[in-house]
Design an enzyme around this catalytic site. Structure first.
Site, mmCIF file in Angstrom:
data_model
loop_
_atom_site.group_PDB
_atom_site.id
_atom_site.type_symbol
_atom_site.label_atom_id
_atom_site.label_comp_id
_atom_site.label_asym_id
_atom_site.label_seq_id
_atom_site.Cartn_x
_atom_site.Cartn_y
_atom_site.Cartn_z
ATOM 1 N N PHE A 158 33.473 52.647 42.634
ATOM 2 C CA PHE A 158 32.637 53.312 41.628
ATOM 3 C C PHE A 158 31.804 52.343 40.789
ATOM 4 O O PHE A 158 30.865 52.769 40.106
ATOM 5 C CB PHE A 158 33.508 54.172 40.697
ATOM 6 C CG PHE A 158 34.181 53.399 39.589
ATOM 7 C CD1 PHE A 158 33.516 53.135 38.402
ATOM 8 C CD2 PHE A 158 35.468 52.902 39.739
ATOM 9 C CE1 PHE A 158 34.124 52.405 37.382
ATOM 10 C CE2 PHE A 158 36.078 52.179 38.732
ATOM 11 C CZ PHE A 158 35.402 51.925 37.552
ATOM 12 N N LYS A 182 30.676 56.637 52.913
ATOM 13 C CA LYS A 182 31.395 57.546 52.007
ATOM 14 C C LYS A 182 31.299 56.925 50.622
ATOM 15 O O LYS A 182 31.991 55.959 50.308
ATOM 16 C CB LYS A 182 32.869 57.707 52.409
ATOM 17 C CG LYS A 182 33.523 58.850 51.630
ATOM 18 C CD LYS A 182 35.002 58.754 51.505
ATOM 19 C CE LYS A 182 35.501 57.903 50.379
ATOM 20 N NZ LYS A 182 35.112 58.322 49.013
ATOM 21 N N ARG A 186 33.155 59.400 42.402
ATOM 22 C CA ARG A 186 32.850 59.391 40.964
ATOM 23 C C ARG A 186 31.372 59.136 40.697
ATOM 24 O O ARG A 186 30.851 59.542 39.671
ATOM 25 C CB ARG A 186 33.710 58.317 40.270
ATOM 26 C CG ARG A 186 35.189 58.707 40.275
ATOM 27 C CD ARG A 186 36.106 57.530 40.142
ATOM 28 N NE ARG A 186 36.042 56.900 38.841
ATOM 29 C CZ ARG A 186 36.862 55.925 38.455
ATOM 30 N NH1 ARG A 186 37.797 55.482 39.270
ATOM 31 N NH2 ARG A 186 36.754 55.413 37.262
ATOM 32 N N SER A 235 40.036 49.042 45.089
ATOM 33 C CA SER A 235 41.226 48.438 44.474
ATOM 34 C C SER A 235 42.140 47.818 45.541
ATOM 35 O O SER A 235 42.080 48.193 46.721
ATOM 36 C CB SER A 235 41.981 49.509 43.698
ATOM 37 O OG SER A 235 42.371 50.527 44.588
ATOM 38 N N CYS A 290 34.020 43.279 39.679
ATOM 39 C CA CYS A 290 35.086 42.525 40.349
ATOM 40 C C CYS A 290 34.920 41.031 40.059
ATOM 41 O O CYS A 290 35.785 40.235 40.382
ATOM 42 C CB CYS A 290 35.080 42.793 41.837
ATOM 43 S SG CYS A 290 33.620 42.148 42.626
ATOM 44 N N GLU A 394 44.880 43.728 36.787
ATOM 45 C CA GLU A 394 43.457 44.021 36.594
ATOM 46 C C GLU A 394 43.305 45.165 35.583
ATOM 47 O O GLU A 394 43.806 46.262 35.808
ATOM 48 C CB GLU A 394 42.824 44.429 37.934
ATOM 49 C CG GLU A 394 41.342 44.696 37.826
ATOM 50 C CD GLU A 394 40.687 45.034 39.164
ATOM 51 O OE1 GLU A 394 41.289 45.776 39.967
ATOM 52 O OE2 GLU A 394 39.556 44.558 39.397
HETATM 53 P P1 NAD Z 1 39.448 52.728 44.603
HETATM 54 O O1 NAD Z 1 40.296 51.872 45.463
HETATM 55 O O2 NAD Z 1 40.116 53.736 43.755
HETATM 56 O O3 NAD Z 1 38.402 53.562 45.507
HETATM 57 C C1 NAD Z 1 37.506 52.930 46.384
HETATM 58 C C2 NAD Z 1 37.125 53.892 47.498
HETATM 59 O O4 NAD Z 1 38.284 54.185 48.277
HETATM 60 C C3 NAD Z 1 36.592 55.235 47.006
HETATM 61 O O5 NAD Z 1 35.539 55.630 47.855
HETATM 62 C C4 NAD Z 1 37.786 56.158 47.139
HETATM 63 O O6 NAD Z 1 37.423 57.514 47.349
HETATM 64 C C5 NAD Z 1 38.504 55.600 48.357
HETATM 65 N N1 NAD Z 1 39.962 55.797 48.327
HETATM 66 C C6 NAD Z 1 40.763 55.905 47.230
HETATM 67 N N2 NAD Z 1 42.058 56.034 47.612
HETATM 68 C C7 NAD Z 1 42.066 56.003 48.965
HETATM 69 C C8 NAD Z 1 43.109 56.088 49.937
HETATM 70 N N3 NAD Z 1 44.367 56.242 49.584
HETATM 71 N N4 NAD Z 1 42.753 56.011 51.243
HETATM 72 C C9 NAD Z 1 41.461 55.862 51.616
HETATM 73 N N5 NAD Z 1 40.439 55.766 50.733
HETATM 74 C C10 NAD Z 1 40.729 55.845 49.429
HETATM 75 O O7 NAD Z 1 38.529 51.752 43.749
HETATM 76 P P2 NAD Z 1 37.549 52.130 42.541
HETATM 77 O O8 NAD Z 1 38.365 52.466 41.351
HETATM 78 O O9 NAD Z 1 36.494 53.067 42.993
HETATM 79 O O10 NAD Z 1 36.822 50.719 42.316
HETATM 80 C C11 NAD Z 1 37.274 49.730 41.432
HETATM 81 C C12 NAD Z 1 38.005 48.641 42.176
HETATM 82 O O11 NAD Z 1 37.138 48.048 43.127
HETATM 83 C C13 NAD Z 1 38.470 47.516 41.270
HETATM 84 O O12 NAD Z 1 39.764 47.156 41.642
HETATM 85 C C14 NAD Z 1 37.483 46.395 41.577
HETATM 86 O O13 NAD Z 1 37.969 45.094 41.340
HETATM 87 C C15 NAD Z 1 37.241 46.628 43.024
HETATM 88 N N6 NAD Z 1 36.005 46.001 43.480
HETATM 89 C C16 NAD Z 1 36.119 44.882 44.240
HETATM 90 C C17 NAD Z 1 34.987 44.222 44.674
HETATM 91 C C18 NAD Z 1 35.091 42.979 45.500
HETATM 92 O O14 NAD Z 1 34.070 42.494 45.945
HETATM 93 N N7 NAD Z 1 36.269 42.444 45.730
HETATM 94 C C19 NAD Z 1 33.717 44.721 44.324
HETATM 95 C C20 NAD Z 1 33.638 45.870 43.553
HETATM 96 C C21 NAD Z 1 34.806 46.497 43.137
#
Ligand code: NAD
Length: 494
Positions: A158, A182, A186, A235, A290, A394
């Site tokens: 998000f 996908k 949010r 995450s 991130c 985090e």
């Molecule tokens: P999230 O893991 O909740 O969701 C990410 C995506 O995964 C969404 O599209 C969500 O619908 C999907 N998803 C959620 N649960 C799932 C499951 N059980 N199985 C399959 N798909 C699922 O993350 P978020 O809250 O949207 O994003 C924030 C996180 O992303 C933070 O931890 C941040 O550090 C990380 N992030 C990392 C980087 C990087 O380059 N390492 C970059 C941007 C964000």
């Protein structure tokens, strides 16, 4: 556009984009709320398994022709897309602010970083070239060709609704693959706006698709044998799950996870230049990056520590909070009430664990008449120790944890004890300290007098330890390797 002009004027009913058509979903819809104003800006569907199947089957049908399309012709679609992105630059940025909450300048930066990936991917005729060597044995030549694999999916987080999918999608399609995105449920509007331009750019139907939904939609995509690879950003627990699933189903995968980034401040640094860089690092994007600073480790004696802390607090307390479309605002709201609740929980935890809350952001002054639902001011904790959960986990919000170390070695030791390895930055005027830092620190992205160590589109977006699962990374040459299979041909002619 005028000062606070909102490009979304009525509630958008979002559709999936499958086979070059905007398709109504039969799934349930949820509201997308502007976190600054509290107003509903869109309704997004949770697509069914059947709808996911349709997207996959259309992408599968599109693949053979797209694969045969010469790379230069594929690139022409990207060149058109790049022009359309430039023409719509301001609107795209404003949409990001409306659905995410970040300031308009942060959104403009995000749009620019996204476009840069399209620009780099237009070099695909060169980037995708293979290798060859004649006479590997007498009269025998050997060469390597890179071929697309089929359908890839991109599962997005998000915090960068526009940019993150662009770390992958332009390379995927330029290499001759089809893609199904996908977006985060949010913040799906930015990807819809981008896809409207994809549609105008003339990609053949089925090459670039978008399907809305939650975790179950991601799982349906992951379960399909027709999907050859996955790029995931989100995450750490979900990144790990996706990495495991891809192992079980034989898919290639890039899985980028969460972060806890250390900023090391050496006593020889120029504080006048360091403090502004730290402000953007800790509080830019409301701490939802991130690459955000999370723990500031101050190295040095009491006198330097006091000077650092005073400057840090003085700059932090001047940050102007409000609706990101107002050009004077420096920090927007958190993306959702849920995100704010999570950060508030960590502030409580920090107090309970014995850290000293020097600046309490829980009752912020907001410029303008906006509901306080998602707003939070910057919080600064002092006396933070490495064993506290606010130092280890985090938080993903505008919370700075200040720690102390006697030496650079001790500071590096603290970084190494943390499970994450996304980014770490050092502020110093010593070349020797900087070199030691880049040499020893186990993090994928290193900043030297830089607060946000974000790799440009022609470098890989790296990550280590619990922040990254996989081998190849998004962006640039590594993305091209990820989205192609290497085939080796050995031949001789009689
Ligand atoms: P999230 O893991 O909740 O969701 C990410 C995506 O995964 C969404 O599209 C969500 O619908 C999907 N998803 C959620 N649960 C799932 C499951 N059980 N199985 C399959 N798909 C699922 O993350 P978020 O809250 O949207 O994003 C924030 C996180 O992303 C933070 O931890 C941040 O550090 C990380 N992030 C990392 C980087 C990087 O380059 N390492 C970059 C941007 C964000």
């Amino acid at each position: 556009m005028t000062h606070l002009e909102e490009p979304i004027k009525e509630v958008l009913i979002l559709k999936n984009y499958i086979d070059g058509e905007w398709v109504d979903s039969k799934g349930n819809f949820h509201d997308i709320i502007n976190p600054a104003t509290g107003k509903i800006i869109a309704k997004a569907p949770s697509s069914s398994k059947k709808e996911v199947g349709e997207a996959i089957s259309c992408a599968k049908n599109a693949f053979p022709e797209w694969r045969k399309t010469p790379p230069l012709a594929r690139c022409r679609c990207l060149f058109r897309l790049k022009e359309l992105l430039e023409e719509n630059f301001e609107e795209l940025s404003r949409v990001q602010t409306m659905e995410h909450g970040k300031t308009i300048d942060e959104s403009r930066g995000e749009t620019r970083r996204g476009i840069e990936n399209v620009e780099v991917a237009t070099a695909i005729p060169s980037l995708m070239m293979g290798e060859n060597l004649e006479d590997i044995a007498s009269g025998i030549d050997e060469y390597l060709i890179r071929q697309p694999l089929g359908i890839f999916t991109c599962i997005a987080p998000f915090n960068f609704p526009f940019m993150v999918p662009l770390w992958f999608t332009p390379y995927a399609v330029a290499c001759g693959n089809c893609i199904i995105i996908k977006p985060s449920p949010r913040v799906p509007v930015s990807q819809v706006k981008l896809t409207e331009l994809v549609d105008e750019a003339g990609f053949p139907p089925g090459v670039w698709n978008i399907i809305h939904g939650e975790a179950d939609v991601a799982t349906s995509l992951l379960e399909s044998q027709d999907i050859k690879g996955v790029s995931f950003v989100g995450s750490t627990p979900v990144a790990k799950k996706i990495y495991q699933m891809c192992g079980q189903t034989g898919k290639r995968v890039i899985a980028q996870g969460g972060a806890k980034n250390f900023m090391v401040i050496m006593p020889d640094t120029d504080l006048d230049k360091t403090i502004p860089a730290l402000m953007t690092s800790f509080f830019g994007n409301t701490g939802q990056r991130c690459l955000s600073g999370a723990n500031a480790v101050c190295v040095g004696d009491d006198k330097f520590y006091k000077r650092f802390l005073d400057s840090f607090l003085s700059a932090t307390s001047k940050i102007k909070i409000g609706y990101g479309l107002d050009e004077t605002i420096q920090m927007g709201p958190l993306q959702s009430e849920e995100a704010k609740k999570r950060v508030l929980g960590y502030i409580e935890k920090g107090i309970q664990e014995g850290a000293k809350l020097l600046l309490d952001g829980r009752k912020p002054k907001i410029e303008g008449a906006y509901p306080a639902n998602c707003f939070l001011g910057p919080a600064v904790f002092d006396n933070v120790t490495a064993d506290m959960s606010i130092a280890k986990e985090e938080i993903f919000g505008p919370v700075a944890c200040i720690m102390r170390a006697k030496s650079l070695d001790e500071a590096i030791g603290m970084i190494h004890k943390n499970p994450f390895g996304n980014a770490a930055c050092i502020f110093t005027s010593s070349g020797a300290s900087a070199r030691k830092f880049q040499y020893e620190v186990e993090c994928g992205n290193i900043g030297i007098n830089i607060g946000i160590a974000a790799p440009m589109a022609f470098f890989p977006f790296s990550g280590m330890k619990e922040s990254f699962f996989g081998i190849l990374h998004g962006q640039g040459k590594e993305a091209v390797r990820f989205f192609t299979e290497s085939k080796v041909v050995i031949g001789r002619w009689w």
